[in-house]
Design an enzyme around this catalytic site. Sequence first.
Site, PDB file in Angstrom:
ATOM      1  N   ASP A  11       2.911   1.273  -4.501  1.00 52.36           N
ATOM      2  CA  ASP A  11       2.168   0.908  -5.464  1.00 52.36           C
ATOM      3  C   ASP A  11       0.980   0.231  -4.652  1.00 52.36           C
ATOM      4  OD1 ASP A  11       0.538  -0.608  -7.317  1.00 52.36           O
ATOM      5  OD2 ASP A  11       2.218  -1.406  -8.307  1.00 52.36           O
ATOM      6  N   TYR A 228       8.691 -12.193  -4.837  1.00 55.44           N
ATOM      7  CA  TYR A 228       8.488 -10.900  -5.824  1.00 55.44           C
ATOM      8  C   TYR A 228       7.173 -10.512  -5.454  1.00 55.44           C
ATOM      9  CZ  TYR A 228       7.717  -8.046  -9.890  1.00 55.44           C
ATOM     10  OH  TYR A 228       7.605  -7.100 -10.877  1.00 55.44           O
ATOM     11  N   LYS A 231       8.113  -4.158  -8.321  1.00 60.12           N
ATOM     12  CA  LYS A 231       9.498  -3.578  -8.133  1.00 60.12           C
ATOM     13  C   LYS A 231       9.404  -2.442  -7.069  1.00 60.12           C
ATOM     14  CE  LYS A 231      12.871  -5.607  -9.873  1.00 60.12           C
ATOM     15  NZ  LYS A 231      13.768  -6.033  -8.986  1.00 60.12           N
TER      16      LYS A 231
HETATM   17  P1  13P Z   1       5.429  -2.604 -10.616  1.00 58.37           P
HETATM   18  O1  13P Z   1       6.374  -2.777  -9.504  1.00 58.37           O
HETATM   19  O2  13P Z   1       5.144  -1.294 -11.344  1.00 58.37           O
HETATM   20  O3  13P Z   1       4.179  -2.807  -9.888  1.00 58.37           O
HETATM   21  O4  13P Z   1       5.381  -3.551 -11.922  1.00 58.37           O
HETATM   22  C1  13P Z   1       5.390  -4.905 -11.499  1.00 58.37           C
HETATM   23  C2  13P Z   1       5.536  -5.933 -12.948  1.00 58.37           C
HETATM   24  O5  13P Z   1       5.739  -6.972 -12.696  1.00 58.37           O
HETATM   25  C3  13P Z   1       5.598  -5.072 -14.245  1.00 58.37           C
HETATM   26  O6  13P Z   1       5.643  -6.354 -14.998  1.00 58.37           O
HETATM   27 MG    MG Z   2       5.394   0.557 -10.008  1.00 59.23          MG
HETATM   28 MG    MG Z   3       2.259  -2.498  -9.965  1.00 61.46          MG
END
Ligand code: 13P
Ligand code: MG
Ligand code: MG
Length: 364
Positions: A11, A228, A231
Amino acid sequence: MPQTLSVIKADIGGYIGHTAMHPDVFDLGREAVARAVQSGLLIDAQVSSCGDDLFLIMSHDRGENDERVHKLAWDTFVDGTEVAKKLHLYGAGQDLLVDAFSGNIRGAGPGSAELELEERQSEPVIVFMGDKCSAGAFNLPFYKMFADPFNTAGLVISEALHQGFAFEVHDVKEHQKIMITTPDELYDLLVFIGSPARYAVKRVVSRATGAVGAVSSTDKLSLIAGRYVGKDDPAAVVRCQGDFPAVGEVLEAFTTAWSVEGFMRGSHYGPWMPVAQRDAHPARFDGPPRVVALGFQIAKGKLVGPRDMFDDLSFDNARAEANHISDYLRKHGPFEPHRLPLDEMEYTTMPAVAAKLTSRWSEI
Ligand code: 13P
Ligand code: MG
Ligand code: MG
Ligand code: 13P
């Protein structure tokens, strides 16, 4: 000559928020891999996306963990981040966790799923792409495909599958791996892979031939970053037919919207919805989590495809189920089991709130 399919993903910026990928970032990725095909580094390549993640699907004969292939992926993500920054996309460079490439993409943030194969006369493979979910999300579908006779008829009625499969399980916290064979060690396997936040299936291998049938990315962003950052949104590659489950047996594993960790702020359980690529834009509460399946026939290393495998009416029930489960879980708001247990949460105000209220606790 063995070939390698490398799916490397990251990402590098969301459009709008975390919901999708901007076409300019996508185009940059496509041009970068096209140049690598032209230069002879890759036999063939395609670029795809699921939500806000860019997936580079690369076919070559350089083996797993090849420095030049990994560097191509890293450089593409770095250049894509520049485009994302110019457009002020959300979380530009989100998954690039180190300052400089040092020989291998592993441990640098992006996820990788690489599979070496001796191409058969007909070589159908499916590339799965997840968004708003965690490494380990493929544990349950892999189990269904390769170890559950109620999913995969071939385990019972095909000589080629009857010996079963071996699962390479990674302990993502302790950085250890183990091979566990099925069907004989099925119950032992489930003790581990039923807890996907800690134990992720990296590979599945045919016991009859030793050939790898499936691989997934098990890279854990929060463990690499120590906080964090988004994801993992894993990728997987699965070989089909012959000594492996049939295409329809592989896809059958997604007819239930399994619960996965992810969704809003990476801190909730939500149903994993199998969708056509055009629907891979998780918007409601940044979800529900999505999975896309791209089917290819490999022909002398060329990627013939993709076919958008979940673009099929027979997955409508799974999608409706995912929407019902989302409605139900969302009503829990900040309560478990929608919110993840404390030690799995990606976001938490707990230390700060606990510190603020510490003097107000008293003995019961
Ligand atoms: P991503 O991992 O797809 O960037 O999503 C992160 C997130 O916190 C969605 O609320
Ligand atoms: Mg993502
Ligand atoms: Mg994202
Ligand atoms: P294979 O024998 O090529 O695995 O095909 C099995 C089948 O008929 C698919 O449903």
